[in-house]
Write a protein that holds these residues in place. Sequence first.
Motif, mmCIF file in Angstrom:
data_model
loop_
_atom_site.group_PDB
_atom_site.id
_atom_site.type_symbol
_atom_site.label_atom_id
_atom_site.label_comp_id
_atom_site.label_asym_id
_atom_site.label_seq_id
_atom_site.Cartn_x
_atom_site.Cartn_y
_atom_site.Cartn_z
ATOM 1 N N SER A 146 3.329 9.637 2.767
ATOM 2 C CA SER A 146 2.543 8.480 2.036
ATOM 3 C C SER A 146 2.794 7.224 2.824
ATOM 4 C CB SER A 146 2.797 8.598 0.550
ATOM 5 O OG SER A 146 2.128 9.554 -0.139
ATOM 6 N N VAL A 147 4.235 6.965 2.922
ATOM 7 C CA VAL A 147 4.659 5.905 3.490
ATOM 8 C C VAL A 147 4.046 5.786 4.915
ATOM 9 C CG1 VAL A 147 6.549 4.354 4.339
ATOM 10 C CG2 VAL A 147 6.680 5.682 2.349
ATOM 11 N N ILE A 148 4.018 6.537 5.669
ATOM 12 C CA ILE A 148 3.724 6.784 7.003
ATOM 13 C C ILE A 148 2.324 6.594 7.104
ATOM 14 C CG2 ILE A 148 3.406 8.261 9.292
ATOM 15 C CD1 ILE A 148 6.062 9.554 8.762
ATOM 16 N N GLY A 149 1.512 7.195 6.125
ATOM 17 C CA GLY A 149 -0.025 7.090 6.186
ATOM 18 C C GLY A 149 -0.267 5.777 5.721
ATOM 19 N N ALA A 150 0.375 5.043 4.861
ATOM 20 C CA ALA A 150 0.094 3.611 4.516
ATOM 21 C C ALA A 150 0.235 2.932 5.711
ATOM 22 C CB ALA A 150 0.685 3.148 3.170
ATOM 23 N N THR A 151 1.212 2.975 6.354
ATOM 24 C CA THR A 151 1.751 2.133 7.428
ATOM 25 C C THR A 151 0.601 2.143 8.703
ATOM 26 O OG1 THR A 151 4.013 2.371 6.752
ATOM 27 C CG2 THR A 151 3.593 1.286 8.909
ATOM 28 N N TYR B 161 0.838 -1.234 -0.082
ATOM 29 C CA TYR B 161 0.030 -0.161 -0.052
ATOM 30 C C TYR B 161 1.149 1.277 -0.159
ATOM 31 C CZ TYR B 161 -4.840 -1.972 0.458
ATOM 32 O OH TYR B 161 -5.908 -2.685 0.064
ATOM 33 N N ALA B 162 2.084 1.272 0.655
ATOM 34 C CA ALA B 162 2.928 2.293 0.468
ATOM 35 C C ALA B 162 3.562 2.514 -0.851
ATOM 36 C CB ALA B 162 4.095 2.173 1.487
ATOM 37 N N LEU B 163 3.811 1.764 -1.521
ATOM 38 C CA LEU B 163 4.127 1.869 -2.907
ATOM 39 C C LEU B 163 2.836 2.392 -3.877
ATOM 40 C CD1 LEU B 163 5.889 1.469 -5.199
ATOM 41 C CD2 LEU B 163 5.554 -0.918 -5.430
ATOM 42 N N ALA B 164 1.650 1.728 -3.564
ATOM 43 C CA ALA B 164 0.526 2.439 -4.312
ATOM 44 C C ALA B 164 0.199 3.699 -3.904
ATOM 45 C CB ALA B 164 -0.588 1.435 -3.903
ATOM 46 N N ALA B 165 0.387 4.073 -2.677
ATOM 47 C CA ALA B 165 0.204 5.589 -2.270
ATOM 48 C C ALA B 165 1.327 6.374 -2.774
ATOM 49 C CB ALA B 165 0.143 5.582 -0.708
ATOM 50 N N VAL B 166 2.476 5.982 -2.776
ATOM 51 C CA VAL B 166 3.554 7.085 -3.246
ATOM 52 C C VAL B 166 3.233 7.112 -4.689
ATOM 53 C CG1 VAL B 166 6.142 7.172 -3.856
ATOM 54 C CG2 VAL B 166 5.162 6.327 -1.546
ATOM 55 N N GLU C 63 -9.186 4.244 -0.272
ATOM 56 C CA GLU C 63 -8.299 3.970 0.771
ATOM 57 C C GLU C 63 -6.881 4.499 0.440
ATOM 58 O OE1 GLU C 63 -8.470 -0.395 1.301
ATOM 59 O OE2 GLU C 63 -10.397 -0.183 2.615
ATOM 60 N N ILE C 64 -6.492 4.176 -0.548
ATOM 61 C CA ILE C 64 -5.069 4.704 -0.952
ATOM 62 C C ILE C 64 -5.088 6.321 -0.881
ATOM 63 C CG2 ILE C 64 -3.562 4.689 -2.770
ATOM 64 C CD1 ILE C 64 -4.432 1.897 -3.546
ATOM 65 N N LEU C 65 -6.017 6.930 -1.680
ATOM 66 C CA LEU C 65 -6.151 8.497 -1.556
ATOM 67 C C LEU C 65 -6.168 8.719 -0.186
ATOM 68 C CD1 LEU C 65 -6.439 11.006 -3.212
ATOM 69 C CD2 LEU C 65 -9.017 10.565 -3.047
ATOM 70 N N LEU C 66 -6.978 8.021 0.642
ATOM 71 C CA LEU C 66 -6.807 8.446 2.204
ATOM 72 C C LEU C 66 -5.505 8.436 2.716
ATOM 73 C CD1 LEU C 66 -8.470 9.412 4.730
ATOM 74 C CD2 LEU C 66 -9.242 6.880 5.029
ATOM 75 N N MET C 67 -4.826 7.296 2.599
ATOM 76 C CA MET C 67 -3.401 7.120 3.135
ATOM 77 C C MET C 67 -2.739 8.330 2.528
ATOM 78 S SD MET C 67 -2.682 3.382 2.142
ATOM 79 C CE MET C 67 -4.089 1.886 2.552
ATOM 80 N N VAL C 68 -2.941 8.783 1.321
ATOM 81 C CA VAL C 68 -2.108 10.044 0.742
ATOM 82 C C VAL C 68 -2.225 11.175 1.661
ATOM 83 C CG1 VAL C 68 -1.691 11.591 -1.280
ATOM 84 C CG2 VAL C 68 -1.631 9.150 -1.609
ATOM 85 N N VAL C 69 -3.589 11.630 1.638
ATOM 86 C CA VAL C 69 -4.156 12.738 2.599
ATOM 87 C C VAL C 69 -3.583 12.820 3.905
ATOM 88 C CG1 VAL C 69 -6.387 13.956 3.205
ATOM 89 C CG2 VAL C 69 -6.080 12.985 0.874
ATOM 90 N N LEU C 70 -3.782 11.476 4.541
ATOM 91 C CA LEU C 70 -3.270 11.581 6.022
ATOM 92 C C LEU C 70 -1.883 11.672 6.162
ATOM 93 C CD1 LEU C 70 -5.151 8.266 7.186
ATOM 94 C CD2 LEU C 70 -5.681 10.536 7.931
#
Length: 389
Positions: free
Chosen positions: A306-311, A50-55, A290-297
């Motif tokens: 993005s890595v922190i948000g996904a984790t 998910y971190a790779l997808a978010a980045v 979900e991935i967009l939410l990780m990016v925003v968070l």
Amino acid sequence: MQKKKNHGKTFAGLVAIVCFLAVVLVLDQIIQPTDSMAMLLKVLQKASVYALAAVSLNLLTGFTGLFSLGHAGFMLIGAYTYAIFTIEPLQRDVVYQYYDAAIRVSFPQMLAQHLGGLGTVLGVILAILLAGAVAALLGWLIGLPVLRLKSDYLAIATLGFAEVIRAVFQWGKLGPVTNGSNPLKSFVRINSFKLTLGGTTLSLSTFVPVLLAVVCIAVIVLLINSSYGRAFKAIRENEIAAEAMGINLARHKMLAFCTSSFFAGVAGAGMAMVLGIAQANNFKSAMTYEILLMVVLGGIGSVTGSVIGATLFIAASEWWLRGLDSGTFLGINAPDIFRNGFRLVVFSIVIMIVVLFFRRGIMGDKELPDLFRRRKKTPSKAKGGQSHG
């Protein structure tokens, strides 16, 4: 002097990455599936994907200013491409039990015949690269018409593309290739990654997806820090000014879109490895949200964010709050009416709190090195005026 500082930061970053990978490798050996901390490995596996997808989505949305909602579609393409070309030959007829498989090539098996264990590894790498290439190719095709659109219209067009792709891959006419609505399985997954040294077998089930994510994110960072990355940021800030500076808008938008699609396809291949199956229903539009939410968070325009948000997202939803569904967690008793969904209620409240207190995300547009950068000291004003002789 500035070059020495940059080299020093780069070296420190590489050392930190190597140490992190070493820790992951050690955890892979000492944590057993029956241990209470086994969930940590599962979180690392899924969070890395998910971190790779978010980045990769952040590259498009945060650094280029193109709002896309088709990321799950590109991940689906990558997952299916990887699975199709790594299915074990003896199991292919079992997997395609309702169809006559049209593709019978297995990269790991084909290369293993000539190179042994090294061939298996190269076959997996080739399948991953092909997964990204196919996703990038379809990204180029869909980008030709949709990149003429902007903001909400682009988001709607890419969302529609993702839904169409998911429906097409379940179409019975394509069953000999995609297996229709049936899942693909019996391909090379993370549990297959083992290394034997001196009679000792090392598990690489967590190390491989984490390493894949680290390498791909490092490539994205290099792209962002290149002249192309500066062009992406210029387009994000002001397209008219960027074009006046000589930046080819159509070319750079297409480059950003195809690059994001490529790494989304690689993330899809990683998702197939982690889940052990490839099925279109796993890549619904909710995955893109979900991935967009990780990016925003994490912070739009921040790779570290993005890595922190996904984790944090995966750890909270899959591990830390999982106990709420069983009734009691950290002293909180879930009523019977909420017991099966109480985790989602608490998780939603946590997300709202984070958004309220971190309007620009956890990292904003900053990266991890920015947090350790020393602030320049401003010269203090002299006390009193100069004496007049």
